[in-house]
Write a protein that holds these residues in place. Structure first.
Motif, PDB file in Angstrom:
ATOM      1  N   MET B   1       0.911  -1.194  -0.002  1.00 48.94           N
ATOM      2  CA  MET B   1      -0.050   0.065   0.018  1.00 48.94           C
ATOM      3  C   MET B   1       0.962   1.103  -0.152  1.00 48.94           C
ATOM      4  O   MET B   1       1.702   1.487   0.527  1.00 48.94           O
ATOM      5  N   SER B   2       0.478   2.167  -0.888  1.00 48.84           N
ATOM      6  CA  SER B   2       1.390   3.279  -0.985  1.00 48.84           C
ATOM      7  C   SER B   2       1.227   4.355  -0.055  1.00 48.84           C
ATOM      8  O   SER B   2       0.014   4.551   0.359  1.00 48.84           O
ATOM      9  N   GLN B   3       1.907   5.240   0.576  1.00 48.21           N
ATOM     10  CA  GLN B   3       1.649   6.087   1.264  1.00 48.21           C
ATOM     11  C   GLN B   3       2.329   7.552   0.980  1.00 48.21           C
ATOM     12  O   GLN B   3       3.364   7.557   0.157  1.00 48.21           O
ATOM     13  N   ASP B   4       1.526   8.561   0.988  1.00 48.86           N
ATOM     14  CA  ASP B   4       1.779   9.799   0.533  1.00 48.86           C
ATOM     15  C   ASP B   4       2.880  10.530   1.100  1.00 48.86           C
ATOM     16  O   ASP B   4       3.065  10.201   2.701  1.00 48.86           O
ATOM     17  N   PHE B   5       3.860  11.147   0.619  1.00 51.25           N
ATOM     18  CA  PHE B   5       4.819  11.992   1.488  1.00 51.25           C
ATOM     19  C   PHE B   5       5.236  12.979   0.756  1.00 51.25           C
ATOM     20  O   PHE B   5       5.153  13.268  -0.366  1.00 51.25           O
ATOM     21  N   ILE B   6       5.866  13.978   1.700  1.00 56.03           N
ATOM     22  CA  ILE B   6       6.299  15.357   0.750  1.00 56.03           C
ATOM     23  C   ILE B   6       7.657  15.260   0.611  1.00 56.03           C
ATOM     24  O   ILE B   6       8.463  14.574   1.069  1.00 56.03           O
ATOM     25  N   THR B   7       8.209  16.237  -0.297  1.00 54.30           N
ATOM     26  CA  THR B   7       9.590  16.254  -0.487  1.00 54.30           C
ATOM     27  C   THR B   7      10.010  17.677  -0.246  1.00 54.30           C
ATOM     28  O   THR B   7       9.470  18.750  -0.433  1.00 54.30           O
ATOM     29  N   GLY B   8      11.246  17.608   0.527  1.00 51.96           N
ATOM     30  CA  GLY B   8      11.920  19.037   0.933  1.00 51.96           C
ATOM     31  C   GLY B   8      12.962  19.311   0.165  1.00 51.96           C
ATOM     32  O   GLY B   8      12.858  19.173  -1.149  1.00 51.96           O
ATOM     33  N   CYS B   9      14.421  19.709   0.534  1.00 50.17           N
ATOM     34  CA  CYS B   9      15.479  20.130  -0.100  1.00 50.17           C
ATOM     35  C   CYS B   9      16.217  18.916  -0.257  1.00 50.17           C
ATOM     36  O   CYS B   9      16.252  18.167   0.584  1.00 50.17           O
ATOM     37  N   PRO B  10      16.668  18.726  -1.550  1.00 54.28           N
ATOM     38  CA  PRO B  10      17.461  17.574  -1.633  1.00 54.28           C
ATOM     39  C   PRO B  10      18.732  17.191  -0.813  1.00 54.28           C
ATOM     40  O   PRO B  10      19.298  18.221  -0.647  1.00 54.28           O
ATOM     41  N   ALA B  11      19.286  16.009  -0.565  1.00 55.29           N
ATOM     42  CA  ALA B  11      20.266  15.988   0.364  1.00 55.29           C
ATOM     43  C   ALA B  11      21.171  15.733  -0.532  1.00 55.29           C
ATOM     44  O   ALA B  11      21.116  15.174  -1.618  1.00 55.29           O
ATOM     45  N   PRO B 404       9.619   0.244   8.814  1.00 55.79           N
ATOM     46  CA  PRO B 404      10.342   0.018   7.739  1.00 55.79           C
ATOM     47  C   PRO B 404      10.655  -1.520   7.473  1.00 55.79           C
ATOM     48  O   PRO B 404      11.241  -2.022   6.302  1.00 55.79           O
TER      49      PRO B 404
END
Lengths: 566, 566
Positions: B1-11, B404
Motif C-alpha cells: 500500500m502506497s503512502q503519500d509523502f512530501i519532498t523537501g530540499c534534496p540532500a 520500515p
C-alpha cells in the motif's frame, strides 16, 4: 553521483515507508516516556523534563513553525548553545520537512554570511546571548526574512538591532501539543552543515533523513549504548549536528544531558554534570579533553567516574591523555570521521581476539582510529594505481569511504568534482588497515612532508613529541625549502610551569626517527597552537604564518640530510 | 500500500547508495575476519571457519549461481537444516539479486507444492537427508528446473529420484573466490517466507534488502549484541529466516554457531553447543525451550551458563519456564513478532526506572511482550472506533504495526485486503500498552471467548494453569455452545509421572477467575497439545477436533453462568 543498480523481484515488506528522523522522539515518547532530559540554563540552574514532555513541546514547535510560514525545503538557521531547545529544533524543523541550517559560532563573519546566503536561509533562531554574532552582519543576510530569539527572559526585555518576530518560549506557549506529522521523503535534507574547510569558502553537506536514521542506529551499536546510559552532549550541536548521539539515545531510551554554554575556561560545567548526572557517555576532541584533564588534575577532591566512556574525535588521542583519564575511571575511545561522514566511520573497540595483548600493546592499539563500521565500504587506495591496498600491508594509501551515510557531493558546489571518486568520498587522509582490521591514519595527505625525496610523517612527529609529559601540544607542518623542497617545522606548547630546550625535544624522538627528520633549529616554542573553529590544529594558518621560515637565503638546517638518509 | 509523502530540499548524503544484505558479510570479512563460525555436521562433528573464509565461499557460491543461470529476481528454494551452508545461501542468492525461498520442512506436501509454485521457484537446493520431503512432490513442482544437493558425501554417492544438477560443495570448489557484487535495488526481495497461516493456503511475505538491513540493526540493538557475544542459531532458518540474528552477529562481529539438525528428542545437540562454544545468545519458542529445560533438569551434572540470554518468541513464556532457566544462569527474554514483522516488534528489557520493583513484580513484568522498538509505529486500535487507545488505559484493542520492516501486503494474494489497514499490519492480537510502555497481549482476537455476553481470555486461563508445577502445557480454545454461543475447553498435558483431577485444575485458578469462566467438565487431559509447524499450539486443529464437544443436546456445563456473572 548516481550509482547503477539492478532490480530483482519486488518485495512486500516496508513498502515505501520513509525513514524520518521524527520517528525517534515519537517512538521514545511512547516507549521511554519517563526518561529524563536535563538541560543547563545559562544561569547555571538545571531544567529537567522527560521524553514525553519533550515530544509535546516539539509538536508545539512544529505548529509554531508552520504558523510562521516555514515550508517544506526551507532552510531554518539556528545560532544556539548545546541546549534542549536546539535538540527540539532539530526534530520539529525536520519533522515538517524543512532543513535546520547549523551555524558555526566560531567562523568568521564573512563565512557566516556565505553559509547563510549560499543555503538561502529564510528563518533564523538565535540565542539572546549570541545576538552580537548576527547583528553586525544582518544587513548582508539578504535571504533571511524572519528572526526569532531563544531566551529565558520575557520577550519584551530582549534588546536587539534585529527585528525579532517572536521568542521561542512564547511561540511554543501559543500552540497546542498535537501535530499530524507529514511523511517526508527520506532523501530530503534533515539538516545542513558547512565544513570549516581548510581552503576557500565552507562547503555544504546536506544530510538526508535516511542518512541520519541509519547513522543513528550505527552509532548506537558502535558505542554499545543502552537504556542504562546517560549521554552528555559536549560536542557543539552546530558541528555535524554534534554527532547526533542524542538520536541514538532516543532510540535506546538513554538519558540526555545538555550542558548549555561552556568554554575551555569553564570546564567545571561539564565535569559537574558528569558527576551529578552520572554520565556514562561523553564525547569531545582532544582540544577540549586535554584542558578537561588538566582541570581534573587541579581538583583537590579527585572525582571517580563509573563506566564512563568518552568518544574522542578530531585527532588521534595521545597516550598521556588516555592514561590521564583512566586514572579517573574514564575510558577514552577514539573514533574517526568528519562532517562528510555524519561523522562515524571507525570506532576503536578491543576485539576479543586481542584480549591477550600486553597492556602496552593495548594502549598502542587504542591510539588507532579503530574498526570500520560494517555497513560502510572503506578502502585504502594506492596513490598511483587507485587500487585497494590489502589489510595487513605496510603500504599506505588514501582512505576512501562510501555508504548510506557518507556524503556523495557538496551542495551546489563545483569543488565536488575533486572530492569524490567512483562514489567514494576522498577523506584526504592517508592510512592503512592493520592485520586485525584496525584503521591507522598515518597522515593528512597534504601534511606528509617530502624532504629531498624522503617522506616525513608530521603526525608521527607530533604524537611522539606530545608523549613527553612536559608538552601540552605539538604541531608539525611542512614549510617550503629552497633546497629540499620542504622541511618540517615543529611548534611546541609546554604545560604551565614547564621548560624545555629544542635539543630536549629532539631527544624525545629517541631512535624512532632518523636524525635528519627534525632538527633543533626546526623547533619553535609557542604559548598555544592556533586552532580551527572545531578545535583542530589550524595547519593552514600555521603554514601561512611560517611560509618564509626557510627561505631568504638562510643556510638550510637540514643540509646533511641526503647523506644521512642514504 | 502506497503512502503519500512530501519532498523537501534534496540532500547530498548517502545519495542512491542501496542497502544490500551482502554488505554484512562483506564488512564483517574486512573488520572481523578472524571471528569464528561453527557448524555442526549431521555426523556430530564440528566444522569451523571464520568470517573471512565464509566470505570467500559466498563469493564462490555467487559465481556458481550465475553459472547455473540464476537471474536477478529468480526464486531459489532451499530445503536445509540450520547450517553454515544455509547461511551462505542467504547471502550469495540475495547478493546476485535473486530471492531465497524458505521452505518450511514441517508443512504438508500440498502446502509445499503451493509455496514452491506460487512463488515460481526455478532452482532448488536440498539436503540429501531431506530428499524424501521433495521427491514425492517433484512431479507437481512444475516451475522448478534445477535441483542441487547439499551433502557431505561425494556427489556420485547420492541416490535420488530427482535429477540432480550438482552438489553444493562441488559447485563451490569449481569457482574462484572473487565476485564483483552488483548493487541491488534495496526494495528488491532478499528472501520469501510463506506463513503457516491459521486458515487457508500459506501467504507469501517477500522481505526487501532494505527491510533486512534495518531489522538487523534494530535486533542487534534490542538484544544489546556485541563482539563479545556468541549466537546459537536455534530457530529454524526457514521460519522468518530464523529471525536473522546471524546478520546482527556479522554487524557487530559476534561468533556464530549453527546446530545443524536437532529435534525435541535430541536437545543435547543444542545444550552441548551452548556449553562447549560458550553461547551467550540463544533463541527459541517455549515449544523447544520447555523440553530443553526438562532435559537440563534430567542431567546429573547440572550446567551453569554465563551471561546467557535466550530470546523466546511465539508465545508468552511461563513463569515456571523462566525461573527454571534462571537456575542455570540463563535469562529468558520474551520478544514478540511474526513472519510479517521480520519478526521484531517488541522485546522485554527491564527499564532502569523499574529497578525498584519487587522480584515478583519483575517476574510478572517479564511475561509481557515488552517494549516496542522505537523505529516502529505501533498502536492499540479500539475495536469499534479504530482510534488509538492510550498507554496505561485498561481497555484493550487490536495491535497494529507499521514501519520500515513491517510487511505492507502479501505477495500476489487477494487476502491482503483484510490484513492491512491504513498502512498498518493487523497483527490479529488484542492487547494494551501499560503505563510503563510495555506491550501486553491479552489474546489472539479470534481466541477471545464470548460466553453469554461476557469475555473470557483463553491466554489468561492457559498461563494460570501452566503455572501449576505439575502441568507441562495447557491450551484453551473456544468451542461452539448452543446456549452460550461459546464456551472454553481446556486441554491439559501433565508432566511425566504427575496426576491431577479436573477439580484440582480449577482450584489452580484460585480467585483470579470467576467460577463460571472454566468448569471441571471443560477440562480434558491429553498426552500432548497439538502444535503447528512452528511450535505454536495449533488452536485451529484443536477447535476442529472438538467442535461438537458442547453440541448434541447435552446439558451445558455452564448453565448457571449468567447468574453468577451478574
Amino acid at each position: 553521483m548516481s550509482q547503477d543498480f539492478i532490480t530483482g523481484c519486488p518485495a512486500t515488506s516496508g513498502d515505501d515507508f520513509q525513514l524520518n528522523t521524527v520517528s525517534f522522539i515519537k517512538g521514545a515518547a511512547r516507549t521511554f516516556p519517563e526518561v529524563e532530559v536535563v538541560s543547563r540554563r545559562l544561569d547555571g540552574s538545571l531544567f529537567r523534563y522527560n521524553y514525553a514532555e519533550a515530544y509535546r513541546r516539539i509538536k508545539q514547535l512544529a505548529n509554531a513553525l508552520v504558523n510562521q510560514g516555514v515550508q517544506p525545503g526551507d532552510r531554518v538557521a539556528v545560532v544556539e548553545w548545546n541546549t534542549h531547545r536546539y535538540w527540539e529544533l532539530y526534530q520539529a524543523i525536520s519533522g515538517i520537512g524543512a532543513v535546520l541550517l547549523q551555524v558555526n559560532l566560531r567562523i568568521s563573519e564573512d563565512d557566516k554570511v556565505y553559509v547563510l546566503t549560499h543555503s538561502n536561509a529564510s528563518h533564523l533562531f538565535v540565542n539572546d546571548t549570541l545576538l552580537p554574532l548576527i547583528e553586525p552582519i544582518a544587513k548582508r543576510l539578504t535571504t533571511v526574512g524572519k528572526y526569532y530569539v531563544i531566551t529565558d527572559k520575557p520577550f519584551e526585555e530582549v534588546r536587539s538591532t534585529l527585528t525579532l518576530s517572536d521568542s521561542y518560549e512564547d511561540m511554543l506557549a501559543a500552540e497546542k501539543p498535537e501535530f499530524d506529522w507529514p511523511m517526508v521523503d527520506e532523501r530530503s535534507a534533515f539538516s545542513a552543515c558547512y565544513t570549516s574547510g581548510t581552503t576557500g569558502k565552507p562547503k555544504g553537506v546536506y544530510y538526508s533523513h535516511r542518512c541520519i536514521y541509519l547513522h543513528t542506529n550505527a552509532f548506537a551499536l558502535a558505542t554499545e549504548m543502552t537504556n542504562r546510559d546517560v549521554l552528555l552532549q559536549t560536542v557543539p550541536m552546530f558541528h555535524c549536528h554534534g554527532w547526533g548521539l542524542y538520536f541514538s539515545a532516543c532510540l535506546v531510551g538513554a538519558k540526555l544531558v545538555f550542558p548549555g554554554m561552556y568554554t575551555t575556561e569553564t570546564l567545571n560545567v561539564l565535569v559537574d554534570l558528569m558527576m551529578s548526572e552520572k554520565v556514562t557517555v561523553n564525547q569531545g576532541a582532544p582540544a577540549i579533553l586535554i584542558p578537561m584533564l588538566h582541570y581534573l588534575d587541579s581538583l583537590e577532591e579527585k572525582p571517580k567516574f563509573e563506566n564512563l566512556r568518552i568518544i574522542s574525535g578530531a585527532t588521534e588521542p595521545s597516550l598521556g591523555m588516555m592514561k590521564g583519564f583512566a586514572k579517573y575511571g574514564a575510558n577514552i575511545i577514539h573514533a574517526y570521521g568528519a562532517t562528510e561522514s555524519t561523522p562515524l566511520v571507525t570506532l576503536n573497540a578491543l576485539k576479543p581476539s586481542l584480549d591477550s595483548l600486553t597492556d602496552d600493546e593495548k594502549w598502542d592499539l587504542k591510539k588507532k582510529q579503530g574498526l570500520p563500521f560494517v555497513g560502510l565500504d572503506l578502502i585504502i587506495a594506492d596513490a598511483t594505481t587507485g587500487k585497494p591496498i590489502e589489510a595487513g600491508s605496510t603500504a599506505t594509501g588514501e582512505i576512501l569511504v562510501k555508504g548510506p551515510w557518507i556524503t556523495a557531493s557538496y551542495f551546489d558546489d563545483p569543488r565536488s568534482e575533486s572530492a569524490f571518486v567512483n562514489g567514494y568520498w576522498r577523506t584526504g587522509d592517508a592510512g592503512c588497515l592493520d592485520e586485525n582490521g584496525y584503521l591507522k591514519i598515518t597522515d593528512r595527505l597534504k601534511d606528509i612532508i617530502k624532504s629531498g625525496g624522503e617522506w616525513i610523517s608530521t603526525i608521527d612527529l607530533e604524537n611522539t613529541i606530545m608523549a613527553n609529559p612536559k608538552v601540552l601540544e605539538a604541531c608539525v607542518v611542512g614549510v617550503h625549502h629552497p633546497k629540499y623542497q620542504e622541511r618540517p617545522l615543529a611548534l611546541v606548547a609546554l604545560k604551565y610551569g614547564m621548560s624545555m630546550t629544542a635539543g630536549e625535544v629532539i631527544d624525545t624522538l629517541g631512535n624512532q626517527f632518523a636524525k635528519w627528520q627534525l632538527r633543533p633549529e626546526e623547533v619553535i616554542f609557542v604559548d598555544e597552537i592556533p586552532k580551527t573553529s572545531v578545535g583542530k590544529f589550524s595547519k593552514k594558518d600555521i603554514r601561512a604564518k611560517y611560509k618564509d621560515q626557510y627561505d631568504g637565503g638562510r643556510e638550510s638546517p637540514a643540509e646533511k640530510q641526503t647523506a644521512e638518509t642514504v
